[in-house]
Design a protein around this motif. Structure first.
Motif, PDB file in Angstrom:
ATOM      1  N   ALA A  60     -13.532   9.367   8.653  1.00 57.37           N
ATOM      2  CA  ALA A  60     -13.603  10.823   8.806  1.00 57.37           C
ATOM      3  C   ALA A  60     -13.013  11.549   7.613  1.00 57.37           C
ATOM      4  CB  ALA A  60     -12.889  11.247  10.087  1.00 57.37           C
ATOM      5  N   ALA A  61     -12.079  10.897   6.909  1.00 56.49           N
ATOM      6  CA  ALA A  61     -11.478  11.480   5.706  1.00 56.49           C
ATOM      7  C   ALA A  61     -12.297  11.188   4.457  1.00 56.49           C
ATOM      8  CB  ALA A  61     -10.056  10.965   5.521  1.00 56.49           C
ATOM      9  N   GLY A  62     -13.299  10.320   4.593  1.00 60.99           N
ATOM     10  CA  GLY A  62     -14.150   9.985   3.459  1.00 60.99           C
ATOM     11  C   GLY A  62     -13.459   9.122   2.419  1.00 60.99           C
ATOM     12  N   LEU A  63     -12.546   8.257   2.877  1.00 59.00           N
ATOM     13  CA  LEU A  63     -11.782   7.420   1.960  1.00 59.00           C
ATOM     14  C   LEU A  63     -11.789   5.972   2.435  1.00 59.00           C
ATOM     15  CD1 LEU A  63      -8.677   9.729   1.424  1.00 59.00           C
ATOM     16  CD2 LEU A  63     -10.389   9.140  -0.310  1.00 59.00           C
ATOM     17  N   PRO A  64     -11.746   5.019   1.493  1.00 56.33           N
ATOM     18  CA  PRO A  64     -11.664   3.616   1.897  1.00 56.33           C
ATOM     19  C   PRO A  64     -10.272   3.286   2.426  1.00 56.33           C
ATOM     20  CG  PRO A  64     -11.568   3.792  -0.492  1.00 56.33           C
ATOM     21  CD  PRO A  64     -11.863   5.175   0.026  1.00 56.33           C
ATOM     22  N   LEU A  65     -10.237   2.415   3.420  1.00 56.73           N
ATOM     23  CA  LEU A  65      -8.976   1.931   3.962  1.00 56.73           C
ATOM     24  C   LEU A  65      -8.569   0.670   3.205  1.00 56.73           C
ATOM     25  CD1 LEU A  65      -6.942   2.553   6.297  1.00 56.73           C
ATOM     26  CD2 LEU A  65      -8.180   0.830   7.635  1.00 56.73           C
ATOM     27  N   TRP A  66      -7.309   0.651   2.753  1.00 52.71           N
ATOM     28  CA  TRP A  66      -6.748  -0.523   2.097  1.00 52.71           C
ATOM     29  C   TRP A  66      -5.768  -1.176   3.076  1.00 52.71           C
ATOM     30  CZ3 TRP A  66      -5.874  -0.954  -3.770  1.00 52.71           C
ATOM     31  CH2 TRP A  66      -6.899  -0.313  -4.481  1.00 52.71           C
ATOM     32  N   PRO A  67      -6.228  -2.059   3.946  1.00 54.98           N
ATOM     33  CA  PRO A  67      -5.324  -2.666   4.923  1.00 54.98           C
ATOM     34  C   PRO A  67      -4.427  -3.721   4.283  1.00 54.98           C
ATOM     35  CG  PRO A  67      -7.527  -3.571   5.151  1.00 54.98           C
ATOM     36  CD  PRO A  67      -7.623  -2.499   4.104  1.00 54.98           C
ATOM     37  N   VAL A  68      -3.178  -3.747   4.727  1.00 52.67           N
ATOM     38  CA  VAL A  68      -2.236  -4.785   4.310  1.00 52.67           C
ATOM     39  C   VAL A  68      -1.828  -5.541   5.567  1.00 52.67           C
ATOM     40  CG1 VAL A  68      -0.042  -5.297   3.187  1.00 52.67           C
ATOM     41  CG2 VAL A  68      -1.389  -3.331   2.434  1.00 52.67           C
ATOM     42  N   PRO A  69      -2.428  -6.708   5.832  1.00 52.77           N
ATOM     43  CA  PRO A  69      -2.087  -7.455   7.037  1.00 52.77           C
ATOM     44  C   PRO A  69      -0.690  -8.065   6.919  1.00 52.77           C
ATOM     45  CG  PRO A  69      -3.651  -8.685   5.705  1.00 52.77           C
ATOM     46  CD  PRO A  69      -3.495  -7.351   5.043  1.00 52.77           C
ATOM     47  N   LEU A  70       0.086  -7.931   7.989  1.00 57.52           N
ATOM     48  CA  LEU A  70       1.445  -8.469   8.023  1.00 57.52           C
ATOM     49  C   LEU A  70       1.571  -9.447   9.185  1.00 57.52           C
ATOM     50  CD1 LEU A  70       3.559  -5.202   7.527  1.00 57.52           C
ATOM     51  CD2 LEU A  70       2.890  -6.849   5.769  1.00 57.52           C
ATOM     52  N   PRO A  71       2.258 -10.568   8.978  1.00 57.11           N
ATOM     53  CA  PRO A  71       2.478 -11.496  10.088  1.00 57.11           C
ATOM     54  C   PRO A  71       3.462 -10.901  11.092  1.00 57.11           C
ATOM     55  CG  PRO A  71       3.764 -12.172   8.186  1.00 57.11           C
ATOM     56  CD  PRO A  71       2.915 -11.024   7.731  1.00 57.11           C
ATOM     57  N   TRP A  72       3.500 -11.484  12.272  1.00 52.39           N
ATOM     58  CA  TRP A  72       4.467 -11.061  13.284  1.00 52.39           C
ATOM     59  C   TRP A  72       5.197 -12.282  13.820  1.00 52.39           C
ATOM     60  CZ3 TRP A  72       6.998  -6.962  14.677  1.00 52.39           C
ATOM     61  CH2 TRP A  72       7.700  -6.964  15.888  1.00 52.39           C
ATOM     62  N   PRO A  73       6.533 -12.299  13.715  1.00 53.09           N
ATOM     63  CA  PRO A  73       7.368 -11.296  13.038  1.00 53.09           C
ATOM     64  C   PRO A  73       7.216 -11.375  11.518  1.00 53.09           C
ATOM     65  CG  PRO A  73       8.711 -13.136  13.772  1.00 53.09           C
ATOM     66  CD  PRO A  73       7.333 -13.389  14.315  1.00 53.09           C
ATOM     67  N   CYS A  74       7.660 -10.313  10.854  1.00 55.61           N
ATOM     68  CA  CYS A  74       7.506 -10.235   9.399  1.00 55.61           C
ATOM     69  C   CYS A  74       8.857 -10.002   8.751  1.00 55.61           C
ATOM     70  CB  CYS A  74       6.549  -9.096   9.033  1.00 55.61           C
ATOM     71  SG  CYS A  74       6.232  -8.955   7.255  1.00 55.61           S
ATOM     72  N   SER A  75       9.248 -10.916   7.878  1.00 56.47           N
ATOM     73  CA  SER A  75      10.505 -10.743   7.155  1.00 56.47           C
ATOM     74  C   SER A  75      10.337  -9.699   6.068  1.00 56.47           C
ATOM     75  CB  SER A  75      10.937 -12.069   6.519  1.00 56.47           C
ATOM     76  OG  SER A  75      10.044 -12.432   5.477  1.00 56.47           O
ATOM     77  N   ASN A  76      11.437  -9.157   5.581  1.00 52.49           N
ATOM     78  CA  ASN A  76      11.363  -8.176   4.506  1.00 52.49           C
ATOM     79  C   ASN A  76      10.800  -8.799   3.234  1.00 52.49           C
ATOM     80  OD1 ASN A  76      11.964  -5.360   3.823  1.00 52.49           O
ATOM     81  ND2 ASN A  76      13.348  -6.239   2.306  1.00 52.49           N
ATOM     82  N   ASP A  77      11.155 -10.061   2.987  1.00 53.61           N
ATOM     83  CA  ASP A  77      10.627 -10.752   1.804  1.00 53.61           C
ATOM     84  C   ASP A  77       9.105 -10.861   1.869  1.00 53.61           C
ATOM     85  OD1 ASP A  77      13.123 -11.055   0.689  1.00 53.61           O
ATOM     86  OD2 ASP A  77      13.382 -13.136   1.321  1.00 53.61           O
TER      87      ASP A  77
END
Length: 227
Positions: A60-77
Motif C-alpha cells: 500500500a506504501a508502494g515500497l519493497p519490504l526488506w525482511p530480516v528473519p530472526l531465530p527464536w530465541p534470538c541472541s543480541n549477537d
C-alpha cells in the motif's frame, strides 16, 4: 540524485509517521522498509503482527519490504550479525542512509549510531524530539488521518484491556498520566492500517488477545479471514 534511504519498519504508527515526514521533506528517496520477523511465528518482532499484514502495508506504501528473519530465541549477537548482512546488501544497492522512527530514547539512538558507525550508512532520525513533544505528536498523527490498533501492551505499565484498542483521541484520554502517549517507553506497540502514506487502507479485525512472554498481544487478522 537524492540519497537512497531505507526505513526501519516496525509496522506501527511511529514508523508510518517517519515515512510521512521523509516523503514530505522530499530531500531523500525512501527505497525500502526493513522489518525484523520472528522466523518461528512469522510475525514482526515485539509487535506480534503477522508478516502478511506487514507485506500489505509495504504494498500500500508502494515500497519493497526488506525482511530480516530472526531465530527464536534470538541472541543480541545473532541479531547484530543479521543486521550487518542487511547493511552490506544495502550498500551494494546504493543505499546511503538508514532512517528510524525513534522519538526520544537517547540510549536507543546511541545504539543505532554505534551499529552503523564505519559502515558507510548514515543513521537518520527524522521525527526525533523530546518526551514533552509526544502528546502533541500523538494528536497530530491522529489529525493527519493515521489509524492504528494497539497490538501489544506491557501489562506492567498499562492495563491489558488496551490491547486491541484503536489509537485515537478516546484512547489518549484514557491513558494513565505516567504512560507516554506514543508508547515510546514500551508501554504499547501498534499496527498502522490507514493513513496518507498508503494508497489504500489495510482492513483488519482483532482476533484473540493472549498473554505471552510477559506481554499481552492482540492478534490482528485480515478482515476477510477467519481465525
Amino acid at each position: 540524485m537524492k540519497p537512497r534511504v531505507l526505513l526501519s519498519w516496525s509496522s506501527g504508527k511511529d514508523s508510518a509517521w517517519a515515512l510521512h515526514d521523509l516523503r514530505r521533506r522530499g530531500d531523500v528517496e525512501v527505497v525500502g522498509l526493513v522489518t525484523t520477523l520472528n522466523e518461528a511465528f512469522g510475525r514482526v518482532a515485539m509487535h506480534g503482527v503477522r508478516a502478511e499484514l506487514v507485506q500489505a502495508q509495504a504494498d500500500a506504501a508502494g515500497l519493497p519490504l526488506w525482511p530480516v528473519p530472526l531465530p527464536w530465541p534470538c541472541s543480541n549477537d545473532e541479531y547484530e550479525t543479521r543486521m550487518r548482512a542487511l547493511v552490506e546488501k544495502a550498500r551494494a544497492e546504493g543505499v546511503t542512509a538508514f532512517a528510524f522512527g525513534d522519538l526520544f530514547l537517547a540510549d536507543i539512538r546511541a545504539y543505532r549510531e554505534q551499529q552503523l558507525a564505519g559502515t558507510g550508512i548514515t543513521p537518520l532520525f527524522p521525527i526525533w524530539g523530546t518526551a514533552p513533544d509526544t502528546p502533541a505528536l500523538a494528536r497530530t498523527m491522529i489529525g493527519a488521518g493515521f489509524r492504528a490498533t494497539l497490538t501489544c501492551v506491557d501489562p506492567k505499565r498499562l492495563s491489558p484491556a488496551f490491547a486491541g484498542r484503536e489509537f485515537d483521541s478516546a484512547l489518549l484520554a484514557d491513558l494513565p498520566a505516567d504512560v507516554d502517549p506514543c508508547g515510546e517507553n514500551g508501554e504499547f506497540h501498534t499496527f498502522c492500517h490507514s493513513g496518507p502514506i498508503f494508497d489504500r487502507a489495510i482492513p483488519v479485525r482483532v482476533g484473540d488477545v493472549v498473554e505471552r512472554d510477559g506481554f499481552c498481544f492482540a492478534d490482528l487478522l485480515p478482515k476477510e479471514a477467519r481465525s
